[in-house]
Design a protein around this motif. Sequence first.
Motif, mmCIF file in Angstrom:
data_model
loop_
_atom_site.group_PDB
_atom_site.id
_atom_site.type_symbol
_atom_site.label_atom_id
_atom_site.label_comp_id
_atom_site.label_asym_id
_atom_site.label_seq_id
_atom_site.Cartn_x
_atom_site.Cartn_y
_atom_site.Cartn_z
ATOM 1 N N ARG A 1 -18.778 101.430 21.968
ATOM 2 C CA ARG A 1 -20.267 101.362 21.711
ATOM 3 C C ARG A 1 -21.390 102.200 22.296
ATOM 4 O O ARG A 1 -22.027 102.663 21.962
ATOM 5 C CB ARG A 1 -20.743 99.806 21.800
ATOM 6 N N LYS A 2 -20.807 102.441 23.497
ATOM 7 C CA LYS A 2 -21.956 102.997 24.543
ATOM 8 C C LYS A 2 -21.639 104.518 24.247
ATOM 9 O O LYS A 2 -22.603 105.287 24.294
ATOM 10 C CB LYS A 2 -21.767 102.749 25.960
ATOM 11 N N THR A 3 -20.474 104.751 24.298
ATOM 12 C CA THR A 3 -20.180 106.519 24.376
ATOM 13 C C THR A 3 -19.711 107.004 23.004
ATOM 14 O O THR A 3 -20.084 108.170 22.897
ATOM 15 C CB THR A 3 -18.601 106.460 25.196
ATOM 16 N N GLY A 4 -19.204 106.167 21.845
ATOM 17 C CA GLY A 4 -18.963 106.598 20.914
ATOM 18 C C GLY A 4 -17.644 107.372 20.778
ATOM 19 O O GLY A 4 -17.205 107.859 19.819
ATOM 20 N N GLU A 5 -17.048 107.387 21.986
ATOM 21 C CA GLU A 5 -15.415 108.335 21.840
ATOM 22 C C GLU A 5 -14.640 107.137 21.547
ATOM 23 O O GLU A 5 -14.636 106.036 21.532
ATOM 24 C CB GLU A 5 -15.347 108.723 23.275
ATOM 25 N N PRO A 6 -13.574 107.715 21.054
ATOM 26 C CA PRO A 6 -12.289 106.861 20.627
ATOM 27 C C PRO A 6 -11.873 105.897 21.818
ATOM 28 O O PRO A 6 -11.660 106.655 22.890
ATOM 29 C CB PRO A 6 -11.296 107.553 19.902
ATOM 30 N N CYS A 7 -11.326 104.877 21.446
ATOM 31 C CA CYS A 7 -10.735 103.884 22.385
ATOM 32 C C CYS A 7 -9.289 104.710 23.035
ATOM 33 O O CYS A 7 -8.521 105.190 22.132
ATOM 34 C CB CYS A 7 -10.459 102.671 22.164
ATOM 35 N N ARG A 8 -9.012 104.763 24.149
ATOM 36 C CA ARG A 8 -7.911 105.417 24.895
ATOM 37 C C ARG A 8 -6.909 104.456 25.102
ATOM 38 O O ARG A 8 -5.885 104.725 25.474
ATOM 39 C CB ARG A 8 -8.040 105.898 25.931
ATOM 40 N N HIS A 9 -6.717 103.188 24.818
ATOM 41 C CA HIS A 9 -5.737 102.175 24.834
ATOM 42 C C HIS A 9 -4.797 102.461 23.854
ATOM 43 O O HIS A 9 -4.917 102.910 22.731
ATOM 44 C CB HIS A 9 -6.335 100.596 24.610
ATOM 45 N N VAL A 10 -3.380 102.086 24.110
ATOM 46 C CA VAL A 10 -2.422 101.944 23.092
ATOM 47 C C VAL A 10 -2.479 100.902 22.150
ATOM 48 O O VAL A 10 -2.785 100.038 22.352
ATOM 49 C CB VAL A 10 -0.948 101.903 23.932
ATOM 50 N N ALA A 11 -2.303 101.666 20.869
ATOM 51 C CA ALA A 11 -2.533 100.585 19.380
ATOM 52 C C ALA A 11 -1.351 99.665 19.638
ATOM 53 O O ALA A 11 -0.131 100.207 19.761
ATOM 54 C CB ALA A 11 -2.672 101.573 18.558
ATOM 55 N N MET A 12 -1.696 98.739 18.911
ATOM 56 C CA MET A 12 -0.496 97.492 18.519
ATOM 57 C C MET A 12 -0.291 97.983 17.074
ATOM 58 O O MET A 12 -0.556 98.843 16.534
ATOM 59 C CB MET A 12 -1.187 96.175 18.754
ATOM 60 N N ALA A 13 0.423 96.893 16.494
ATOM 61 C CA ALA A 13 1.136 97.157 15.048
ATOM 62 C C ALA A 13 0.138 97.461 14.040
ATOM 63 O O ALA A 13 0.366 97.927 13.083
ATOM 64 C CB ALA A 13 1.899 95.840 14.849
ATOM 65 N N ASN A 14 -1.230 96.845 14.464
ATOM 66 C CA ASN A 14 -2.231 96.784 13.349
ATOM 67 C C ASN A 14 -3.259 98.165 13.491
ATOM 68 O O ASN A 14 -4.085 98.387 12.912
ATOM 69 C CB ASN A 14 -2.945 95.546 13.213
ATOM 70 N N GLY A 15 -2.582 98.883 14.271
ATOM 71 C CA GLY A 15 -3.581 100.132 14.913
ATOM 72 C C GLY A 15 -4.687 100.053 15.654
ATOM 73 O O GLY A 15 -5.554 100.803 15.840
ATOM 74 N N ARG A 16 -4.910 98.592 16.361
ATOM 75 C CA ARG A 16 -6.099 98.261 17.162
ATOM 76 C C ARG A 16 -5.224 97.841 18.531
ATOM 77 O O ARG A 16 -4.056 97.365 18.725
ATOM 78 C CB ARG A 16 -6.889 97.342 16.695
ATOM 79 N N CYS A 17 -6.130 98.175 19.767
ATOM 80 C CA CYS A 17 -5.639 97.730 21.052
ATOM 81 C C CYS A 17 -5.743 96.165 21.057
ATOM 82 O O CYS A 17 -6.388 95.543 20.273
ATOM 83 C CB CYS A 17 -6.205 98.558 22.187
ATOM 84 N N TYR A 18 -5.275 95.610 22.499
ATOM 85 C CA TYR A 18 -5.524 94.321 22.605
ATOM 86 C C TYR A 18 -7.127 93.989 22.598
ATOM 87 O O TYR A 18 -7.303 92.711 22.478
ATOM 88 C CB TYR A 18 -4.633 93.764 23.666
ATOM 89 N N VAL A 19 -7.768 94.736 22.997
ATOM 90 C CA VAL A 19 -9.227 94.714 23.417
ATOM 91 C C VAL A 19 -10.169 94.501 22.050
ATOM 92 O O VAL A 19 -10.960 93.680 21.796
ATOM 93 C CB VAL A 19 -9.818 95.637 24.285
#
Length: 190
Positions: free
Chosen positions: A49-67
Amino acid sequence: MRKIRRRVRRPQKAGAWPQSDHFRDIARRAITEWNMKRDNLPKCGAKGRKTGEPCRHVAMANGRCYVHGGRTPKGDGWHKPRWPDGDAPNAEVKLARKLRDMERAAKRRASRLAKMTPEEREKYARWQRTHGPGSPQKRAAEREYRRQNADAAKLFENKRADVNPAVVDLQRAIDELERRASAISFDIFG
């Protein structure tokens, strides 16, 4: 001449394995391997939200990280509580914590509802009726059905308003004659 002090090793306690040098070497190697592997794994598709850059966490099965929603349950059971695995070593502790949290949330919800005005309570009840549990597709279909019903009701209201007054008088006369005819037939056969 200066005397060199040697470090005296204390006897290890029962749970001292994680503090041993051998354990630290194993842990260091494991984290190094993970860091090398992590760069090649798929990343989360969310934007910060603040930086607009993509998240760098590893994705889970649905394409999103745990956060960013990777652990969110999907499908028809998304609204049901997720119980801990019974085979886990601390399953009883997790279950007790889960039940305590659910009870605390229910008390908070009850106190929030008790503080609401009747208008707020009606608005909340209306929201609850329109946002029931189920899959997103099912809820979207129900919204579309309600929208079509509202459009149809407006269409029929407009047709009733456009009716000629002479037609309304004729319909009243027909209704009166049908009422009289039913009364006469009831007298004959009754």
